[in-house]
Design a protein around this motif. Structure first.
Motif: not given
Length: 159
Positions: A70-76, A103-113
Motif C-alpha cells: 500500500g502506501a508504504a511503497a511511497n514512503e521511500t 528525486i524522492y519527492a518527484g518519485d512519490t508524488g509529493r509537492a515538497d522540495y
C-alpha cells in the motif's frame, strides 16, 4: 552489473548514479529489464538491482520499494534507499541531501522540495521531454546522470 528498469525515471537514474559515482561501481555496466517480469537469473547474477526486482536488501545491494504494501511503497524510493545505505559508509555526502530529496519527492508524488516545479520546468520535466523523443534507455541514463553530475558539483561547491 547494475540492473534497473527500462524507460528509467529519475528514481532509477538517481540510484544507479549514486552507486556508480559514490558506491564504488564506476565501471559497472547497466542492464535494463522489464520491471513487470525481469528474468530471475539476470537479477541473481547482478551486483546491484535498483528500482525493480521487488526486493530490499542493502547487504546484497537490492534497492526496490515497489514490493512494500500500500502506501508504504511511497514512503521511500530506490534513490533514497541507496543514499541511506551509502551514508552509513560515508560521511561526505551531506551536500547531496537536497538532490536526493527532490528525486524522492518527484518519485512519490509529493509537492515538497520543489517537486511540483521540477515536474513542470526542472529535471523531471527535462527527462519527460527527452522521453517524448523515444531515446534508448542508455541515452536516458546518460542524460540523467549528466544532469545529476552537474547538480552535485554545484551543491558541493556551495557546501
Amino acid at each position: 552489473m547494475i540492473i534497473t528498469h527500462t524507460s528509467p525515471d529519475f528514481d532509477a537514474i538517481g540510484a544507479v548514479w549514486l552507486l556508480k559515482r559514490y558506491g564504488g561501481m564506476a565501471d559497472a555496466p547497466v542492464a535494463f529489464v522489464n520491471t513487470g517480469s525481469p528474468a530471475p537469473a539476470l537479477l541473481t547474477q547482478a551486483d546491484a538491482v535498483v528500482d525493480t526486482g521487488r526486493e530490499y536488501d542493502p547487504a546484497r545491494l537490492r534497492f526496490d520499494h515497489h514490493q512494500l504494501p500500500g502506501a508504504a511503497a511511497n514512503e521511500t524510493c530506490a534513490t533514497l534507499q541507496v543514499f541511506q545505505w551509502l551514508t552509513t559508509q560515508r560521511s561526505d555526502l551531506t551536500h547531496l541531501n537536497p538532490l536526493v530529496a527532490l528525486i524522492y519527492a518527484g518519485d512519490t508524488g509529493r509537492a515538497d522540495y520543489g517537486a511540483d516545479w521540477s515536474r513542470q520546468v526542472g529535471i523531471h520535466a527535462l527527462l519527460s521531454s527527452l522521453k517524448a523523443t523515444r531515446p534508448s534507455d542508455a541515452a536516458l541514463l546518460a542524460y540523467g546522470m549528466g544532469l545529476l553530475d552537474a547538480l552535485a558539483e554545484h551543491l558541493e561547491t556551495r557546501a
